[in-house]
Design a protein around this motif. Structure first.
Motif, mmCIF file in Angstrom:
data_model
loop_
_atom_site.group_PDB
_atom_site.id
_atom_site.type_symbol
_atom_site.label_atom_id
_atom_site.label_comp_id
_atom_site.label_asym_id
_atom_site.label_seq_id
_atom_site.Cartn_x
_atom_site.Cartn_y
_atom_site.Cartn_z
ATOM 1 N N ASN A 1 1.315 6.917 -6.583
ATOM 2 C CA ASN A 1 0.160 7.762 -6.912
ATOM 3 C C ASN A 1 0.384 9.224 -6.521
ATOM 4 N N ASP A 2 1.093 9.447 -5.425
ATOM 5 C CA ASP A 2 1.295 10.803 -4.934
ATOM 6 C C ASP A 2 2.440 11.524 -5.640
ATOM 7 N N ASN B 1 0.830 -1.201 0.000
ATOM 8 C CA ASN B 1 0.000 0.000 0.000
ATOM 9 C C ASN B 1 0.870 1.259 0.000
ATOM 10 N N ALA B 2 1.975 1.235 0.749
ATOM 11 C CA ALA B 2 2.889 2.379 0.792
ATOM 12 C C ALA B 2 3.559 2.598 -0.564
ATOM 13 N N GLY C 1 4.984 2.969 7.796
ATOM 14 C CA GLY C 1 4.896 3.295 9.215
ATOM 15 C C GLY C 1 4.077 4.547 9.476
ATOM 16 N N VAL C 2 4.301 5.570 8.645
ATOM 17 C CA VAL C 2 3.519 6.799 8.781
ATOM 18 C C VAL C 2 2.038 6.494 8.571
ATOM 19 N N LYS C 3 1.766 5.766 7.511
ATOM 20 C CA LYS C 3 0.380 5.423 7.164
ATOM 21 C C LYS C 3 -0.298 4.637 8.297
ATOM 22 N N ALA D 1 11.811 -2.272 0.963
ATOM 23 C CA ALA D 1 12.493 -1.771 2.157
ATOM 24 C C ALA D 1 12.425 -0.244 2.217
ATOM 25 N N GLY D 2 12.472 0.398 1.073
ATOM 26 C CA GLY D 2 12.385 1.848 1.024
ATOM 27 C C GLY D 2 11.006 2.381 1.359
#
Length: 132
Positions: free
Chosen positions: A111-112, A104-105, A127-129, A120-121
């Motif tokens: 998309n952003d 998802n990240a 984590g923020v999400k 890994a990147g």
């Protein structure tokens, strides 16, 4: 350094850092805590390769029996002794993310910003999400 230099008026509440063996997390934590001690440093690991999380919980370096390979750039069975020592003093929290959250990240970053992250990147973004 860039994040802290660009946010002089309103520093971030937290910085999310991917963690494999712990070197990058330890280095960032050392700098952040020296410059802005009130900013939280949160380490992010893949749930199937959470060596630093396990080590910090136990209070000593542990060796995982196995690690997943999806986030292979951060798949480390045993974190470094020195990085563990630094992280145990300076890292505020560790969180883990699963493969779906990492995917998802990657999608979110594409998309952003039209950036294709390797798994890994994408740990920091995941984590923020997870945290919001």
């Amino acid at each position: 350094m860039e994040i802290l230099k660009q946010s002089v008026i309103r520093p971030p509440e937290a910085i999310f850092v991917c963690c494999g063996g712990g070197g990058m997390l330890a280095g960032i934590a050392a700098y952040v805590k020296m410059v802005r001690p009130n900013v939280k440093v949160i380490g992010v690991e893949a749930a199937d390769a959470a060596g630093m999380t396990a080590s910090l919980k136990k209070g000593e370096v542990v060796t995982l029996p196995s690690v997943g390979l999806f986030a292979d750039g951060a798949a480390v069975k045993t974190v470094g002794k020195e990085t563990f020592r630094v992280c145990s003093k300076l890292v505020d929290e560790m969180i883990t993310v699963d493969t779906d959250q990492i995917c998802n990240a990657i999608k979110l970053a594409y998309n952003d910003a039209r950036v294709v992250l390797e798994p890994a990147g994408a740990l920091g973004v995941a984590g923020v999400k997870k945290n919001i």
